[in-house]
Scaffold this active site. Structure first.
Site, PDB file in Angstrom:
ATOM      1  N   ASP A 214      42.244 -17.118   7.544  1.00 34.44           N
ATOM      2  CA  ASP A 214      42.033 -16.071   6.548  1.00 34.44           C
ATOM      3  C   ASP A 214      40.738 -15.370   6.920  1.00 34.44           C
ATOM      4  O   ASP A 214      39.646 -15.941   6.795  1.00 34.44           O
ATOM      5  CB  ASP A 214      41.957 -16.668   5.142  1.00 34.44           C
ATOM      6  CG  ASP A 214      41.953 -15.604   4.053  1.00 34.44           C
ATOM      7  OD1 ASP A 214      41.694 -14.432   4.371  1.00 34.44           O
ATOM      8  OD2 ASP A 214      42.201 -15.957   2.885  1.00 34.44           O
ATOM      9  N   GLU A 216      39.940 -12.232   5.776  1.00 34.89           N
ATOM     10  CA  GLU A 216      39.884 -11.216   4.735  1.00 34.89           C
ATOM     11  C   GLU A 216      40.853 -10.085   5.059  1.00 34.89           C
ATOM     12  O   GLU A 216      41.000  -9.657   6.190  1.00 34.89           O
ATOM     13  CB  GLU A 216      38.477 -10.684   4.513  1.00 34.89           C
ATOM     14  CG  GLU A 216      38.333  -9.858   3.234  1.00 34.89           C
ATOM     15  CD  GLU A 216      38.888 -10.566   1.985  1.00 34.89           C
ATOM     16  OE1 GLU A 216      40.097 -10.457   1.740  1.00 34.89           O
ATOM     17  OE2 GLU A 216      38.106 -11.243   1.285  1.00 34.89           O
ATOM     18  N   GLY A 301      39.085 -15.340  -0.616  1.00 38.59           N
ATOM     19  CA  GLY A 301      37.712 -14.873  -0.697  1.00 38.59           C
ATOM     20  C   GLY A 301      37.427 -14.077  -1.953  1.00 38.59           C
ATOM     21  O   GLY A 301      36.317 -14.103  -2.490  1.00 38.59           O
ATOM     22  N   ASP A 302      38.434 -13.341  -2.454  1.00 36.78           N
ATOM     23  CA  ASP A 302      38.271 -12.590  -3.705  1.00 36.78           C
ATOM     24  C   ASP A 302      38.702 -13.416  -4.906  1.00 36.78           C
ATOM     25  O   ASP A 302      38.879 -12.903  -6.001  1.00 36.78           O
ATOM     26  CB  ASP A 302      39.058 -11.279  -3.647  1.00 36.78           C
ATOM     27  CG  ASP A 302      40.565 -11.511  -3.505  1.00 36.78           C
ATOM     28  OD1 ASP A 302      40.993 -12.674  -3.366  1.00 36.78           O
ATOM     29  OD2 ASP A 302      41.318 -10.521  -3.521  1.00 36.78           O
TER      30      ASP A 302
END
Length: 352
Positions: A214, A216, A301-302
């Site tokens: 991942d 982003e 990440g979010d």
């Protein structure tokens, strides 16, 4: 017990962070509810918080380098109403995983896993608890020490389950944004595990689950010409899987395998994803990276938290490890002798 003590002693000969440290890649974060990741570690693995009165307790190892003290866990959480409130960093950096303050999908707060939901055995039948994540759960450490940033190299390992996964975002462990937001391509670098098809196209071979990165705005099973389709990435449907991500200054490597036997297989080794193929980044790039140095577990990440999965151990090291080091770490993981206990889990290992 005699059996527990013997198995704990056997586990203490060498930990994976001893292996990477001797090779010049010291662990900068080391998390497990199952075992010590250093031979000398004799502190707490995780903390539990009891629902009925809000009291908490630290669950330590049976002895230095050993497995978790499950008897203390079970006595304190006798009603099975505890959550795991923290997973302690066994390195000296203090990068402990805890509750995520930002709401996840649907505006709901992230939940903490039930501490007693997922019993397993390790060693010579010694009980331990893994972390069982349903949708809506996750942990993080945003104020960290020693985690690589920018385009600095790093490597990371994790043990998860190839029996529980989905295509939701994002069952991750690794380097993430410090502000709980999507800060653009290359601002995170974490192991992803599942069968997500980002933008409906990217895939490995078979039905998954696959080890991915991942980075982003995308979970990738390869990069360069293999950004969308990487048929070298094989499915990993094992009850316990070993996963590896190597973040070089000029590309990345993915490896995976059965955490109970055999060696790691290299699924990808090359440049980072091509934004033109990925159809993302809005003119930005994955090279060079812009890592920020937070740590996430079981979320994006979010803080997207609609993935499911199981987590047993994970550790991040500075620099680029060698294949020899990775092979030694895998052998150390195999020696743990991870096994499932099908106790009261009619729902266990159902892929959603």
């Amino acid at each position: 017990s005699a059996a527990g003590g013997g198995a704990a002693a056997a586990a203490s000969a060498e930990g994976p962070c001893d292996i990477t440290g001797k090779a010049g890649n010291p662990c900068v974060a080391a998390h497990s509810t199952v075992r010590a990741l250093y031979a000398s570690y004799d502190g707490p693995l995780y903390s539990v918080e009891r629902g009925r009165d809000g009291k908490s307790a630290n669950i330590t190892v049976l002895q230095a380098g050993g497995f978790a003290d499950v008897a203390t866990h079970d006595a304190f959480c006798s009603n099975r109403d505890c959550v795991i409130s923290h997973v302690f960093d066994q390195s000296k950096n203090g990068n402990h995983l805890g509750k995520i303050m930002k709401d996840g999908y649907y505006g709901k707060p992230h939940k903490l896993v039930n501490a007693s939901k997922h019993k397993i055995t390790v060693g010579d039948g010694v009980p331990a608890y893994g972390m069982w994540f349903d949708q809506g759960y996750g942990y993080e450490a945003t104020k960290t020490t020693g985690i690589p940033k920018g385009n600095d190299p790093e490597s990371m390992y994790a043990v998860m389950s190839g029996s529980r996964y989905n295509d939701g975002c994002c069952f991750d462990y690794g380097n993430s944004e410090t502000d709980d937001a999507d800060d653009g391509c290359g601002t995170m670098e974490a192991i992803y595990f599942g069968n997500a098809h980002w933008h409906g196209t990217n895939t490995g071979a078979g039905k998954g689950p696959w080890v991915g990165a991942d980075l982003e705005q995308g979970m990738y099973y390869g990069g360069g010409a293999q950004t969308a389709v990487n048929n070298q990435s094989k499915s990993l449907p094992f009850p316990f899987v070993s996963l590896y991500l190597r973040g070089r200054t000029d590309g990345f490597t993915l490896k995976g395998g059965d955490a109970t036997k055999g060696k790691l297989t290299t699924m990808y080794d090359g440049p980072r994803p091509d934004p033109k193929i990925a159809g993302t980044c809005n003119g930005a790039s994955y090279q060079p990276m812009r890592k920020q140095g937070a740590i996430i577990l079981a979320t994006g990440g979010d803080k997207s938290n609609v993935a499911i999965g199981n987590f047993y151990e994970g550790f991040m090291v500075s620099g680029v490890t060698t294949d020899e080091t990775d092979d030694a770490v895998q052998a150390n993981i195999v020696a743990v002798n991870y096994k499932n206990v099908m106790e009261d889990s009619a729902e266990a290992f159902v892929v959603v």
